[in-house]
Design an enzyme around this catalytic site. Sequence first.
Site, PDB file in Angstrom:
ATOM      1  N   HIS A 188      37.215  43.218  35.337  1.00 25.91           N
ATOM      2  CA  HIS A 188      37.813  42.593  36.396  1.00 25.91           C
ATOM      3  C   HIS A 188      39.458  42.140  36.252  1.00 25.91           C
ATOM      4  O   HIS A 188      40.456  42.786  36.879  1.00 25.91           O
ATOM      5  CB  HIS A 188      37.234  41.318  36.761  1.00 25.91           C
ATOM      6  CG  HIS A 188      37.765  40.796  37.924  1.00 25.91           C
ATOM      7  ND1 HIS A 188      37.244  40.778  39.207  1.00 25.91           N
ATOM      8  CD2 HIS A 188      38.897  39.674  37.951  1.00 25.91           C
ATOM      9  CE1 HIS A 188      38.002  39.701  40.058  1.00 25.91           C
ATOM     10  NE2 HIS A 188      38.931  39.355  39.343  1.00 25.91           N
ATOM     11  N   GLU A 189      39.642  41.515  34.963  1.00 26.73           N
ATOM     12  CA  GLU A 189      41.144  41.160  34.521  1.00 26.73           C
ATOM     13  C   GLU A 189      41.749  42.483  34.156  1.00 26.73           C
ATOM     14  O   GLU A 189      42.872  42.521  34.430  1.00 26.73           O
ATOM     15  CB  GLU A 189      40.964  40.176  33.389  1.00 26.73           C
ATOM     16  CG  GLU A 189      40.114  38.966  33.821  1.00 26.73           C
ATOM     17  CD  GLU A 189      40.655  38.281  35.173  1.00 26.73           C
ATOM     18  OE1 GLU A 189      41.888  38.084  35.461  1.00 26.73           O
ATOM     19  OE2 GLU A 189      39.790  37.232  35.725  1.00 26.73           O
ATOM     20  N   HIS A 244      43.305  43.875  37.395  1.00 28.86           N
ATOM     21  CA  HIS A 244      44.562  42.964  37.705  1.00 28.86           C
ATOM     22  C   HIS A 244      45.715  43.565  36.820  1.00 28.86           C
ATOM     23  O   HIS A 244      46.655  44.033  37.477  1.00 28.86           O
ATOM     24  CB  HIS A 244      44.400  41.567  37.416  1.00 28.86           C
ATOM     25  CG  HIS A 244      43.663  41.009  38.616  1.00 28.86           C
ATOM     26  ND1 HIS A 244      43.800  41.032  39.832  1.00 28.86           N
ATOM     27  CD2 HIS A 244      42.704  40.013  38.483  1.00 28.86           C
ATOM     28  CE1 HIS A 244      43.071  40.315  40.672  1.00 28.86           C
ATOM     29  NE2 HIS A 244      42.285  39.717  39.751  1.00 28.86           N
ATOM     30  N   HIS A 288      46.876  46.968  37.995  1.00 25.89           N
ATOM     31  CA  HIS A 288      47.799  46.795  39.128  1.00 25.89           C
ATOM     32  C   HIS A 288      49.323  46.188  39.002  1.00 25.89           C
ATOM     33  O   HIS A 288      50.123  46.905  39.466  1.00 25.89           O
ATOM     34  CB  HIS A 288      47.180  45.536  39.989  1.00 25.89           C
ATOM     35  CG  HIS A 288      47.649  45.784  41.580  1.00 25.89           C
ATOM     36  ND1 HIS A 288      46.998  44.790  42.455  1.00 25.89           N
ATOM     37  CD2 HIS A 288      48.184  46.539  42.246  1.00 25.89           C
ATOM     38  CE1 HIS A 288      47.620  44.988  43.745  1.00 25.89           C
ATOM     39  NE2 HIS A 288      48.320  46.241  43.596  1.00 25.89           N
TER      40      HIS A 288
END
Length: 670
Positions: free
Chosen positions: A460-461, A464, A467
Amino acid sequence: MNPFLVREKLPDFNLIKPNHVIPAIDSVIIENKKIIAKIESMNEVPNWTNFVLPLEECSEKIGRVWSYINHINAVKSSTAYRKEYNQALAKITEYFSDLGQSHNLYVGYKKLLKRKINLTQSQRKLIQNEITSFELSGVSLPKKQKIKFKEIQNRISKLSSTFDENILDSINNFELVISDKHFLKGIPDYAMKSAQGKAKAKKIKGWLFTIDFPCYLPVLQYADNRDLRKAMYYAYNTKASSHMSKKLDNTKNINEILKLKYQLSKLLGFSNISSMLLKTKMANSSKEITSFLSKLTKKATKSALKDVSDIKNIAKEFGISNIKPWDIPYFSEKLKKRKFDITDEEIKQYFPIENVLGGLFNICKKIYKLRIFEAKTSTWHKDVKFYEIHNDKNQLVGKFYLDLFARQNKRGGAWMDEAISKFKFSNEEEKPVAYLTCNFTPPLKNKAFLTHDEVITLFHEFGHGLHHLLTEVNEYSISGIKGVEWDAVELPSQFMENYCWEWSVIKNMTFNKKTKSNMPKKLFDKILESKNFQSGMQTLRQVEFALFDIKLHSEYSPENKNFMKILSEVRSEVSVIETPSWNKFPHSFSHIFSGGYSSAYYSYKWAEVLSADAFSLFEEIGVLSRKAGKKFRKEILSKGGSRSAMESFIAFRGRKPKIEALLKHHGLSN
């Protein structure tokens, strides 16, 4: 040279001291104010080069220094550093308040947008964002109200910082020492060794338990002693409240933050706090959000009631007829073991951290043609790693710090933050750098293993991070995650979570050091089968948080200001588990009281809609498809805030998002 002010390389974090903070922030503020004053008083017609670019350079300089200062406060807090940090926070809040109320700059941006000059789509989007930001900063208010607005912003900033400090201090202050091993029956070996290590470090005999999450969760899941589970649950759910410490109670902070945000919304002419905060989100109104959450509630309730019924039935076998919240994780694990014959302890053996990272980096290689290498640089702790990302032409794309393990004086939770954002100015350009931070169980004898849930958190991190790091936007204020609507910023992170459920990915990133073998397909099938275990209950839990957030900020007024009452009403509406009145969850709900999720916690569920729908294209043509990866990178990851999130999603998927993929992923389609 002050380590915070070094620009030709990354800071030497080993050299940073508390007394570097104020001189660094003062230096950049003084320099920026001189440049801004010249721009405000210039007689030239504003254009991109003479107006926007110098302001962008100012934003980048102060943003970079503040990111360093802020990050150290989050990962290496101390009394001395915190004192300097809070002084710097007041200065930077005042700086941005003054900047946001500059009428000359506001008029300059508006003139620039109206003029028929050759601006790119990215440049126009940046200018429009700036205009909105000025308007939300009170630029059009009369002088007295401007002063009031700034005073409120400064106060909110200070209260938010105190809110976080109270949580961290509550966690650091709690210790439960157990000297009799009999009371610890059922707790896994890895958790016992960790607790024993903590006790040994403090020269205490026995086992020392804390309420940082890697220590707290195994006790709730596995401890046979119900009193021990209750004691830990009580401590965890009363932190930063009067039940734990009157000195660290966040009640007044919450009340004042809400009151001040309400005053801001009224000064700007909004009907409530949410209306103000949703100006920069994909959602148009709180009604739209509650409608979305209501749909999820209807889809999840039947399944959630079945989840609770199953827990109650197994609890009866153990002589417990009156189930309590501290029993839920314990009997859920019993149920999970019975249904799927798996435990976290068994799964952990197959996820040594180095193999998980290798598997994660391999995904990036396959779908984005990226190569990731460990590199050397100064860090703030010996456990922190540093990596460089290169493309298939061996060109540097970006860099990131990886800080994975829990420790004292480090903020809890997991997050990605920007160290340096990509930009290209007339005489300088920079590749992006990210911080990726988690709070996993620290290594024992230099060996660290993750549960499957922790693997999901890491992915998940990292989503980020990608991105931020894979942006191709050169305009600083809209590169990476900047300028992306808050309710879309979770799309790339939740997209990456999908890979944790794909055998073609997982099989190559597992390794059992004892048996010298990869995870058996049988075990993975059990994990996959358990994917939607209690998904109804988990969905309602997230809906509860999101509904509390949006109702709190849309319904708050001087007449309706009891936040615990609002939470109680939400729980009676959606919760299937009775929660004790002494549970003070809001007192540590940093997402909405000190983070950026006020009126936006729903974005986790909304982004799941986006991510599930986006991943469905990969499911159609291949989960490691380079073709799909190239399109996802081009239309989602590279665009930053250069266009609206909806435009980016439609460019990738060819249509607007649909909720069906999310319901299917959670087994809630029927």
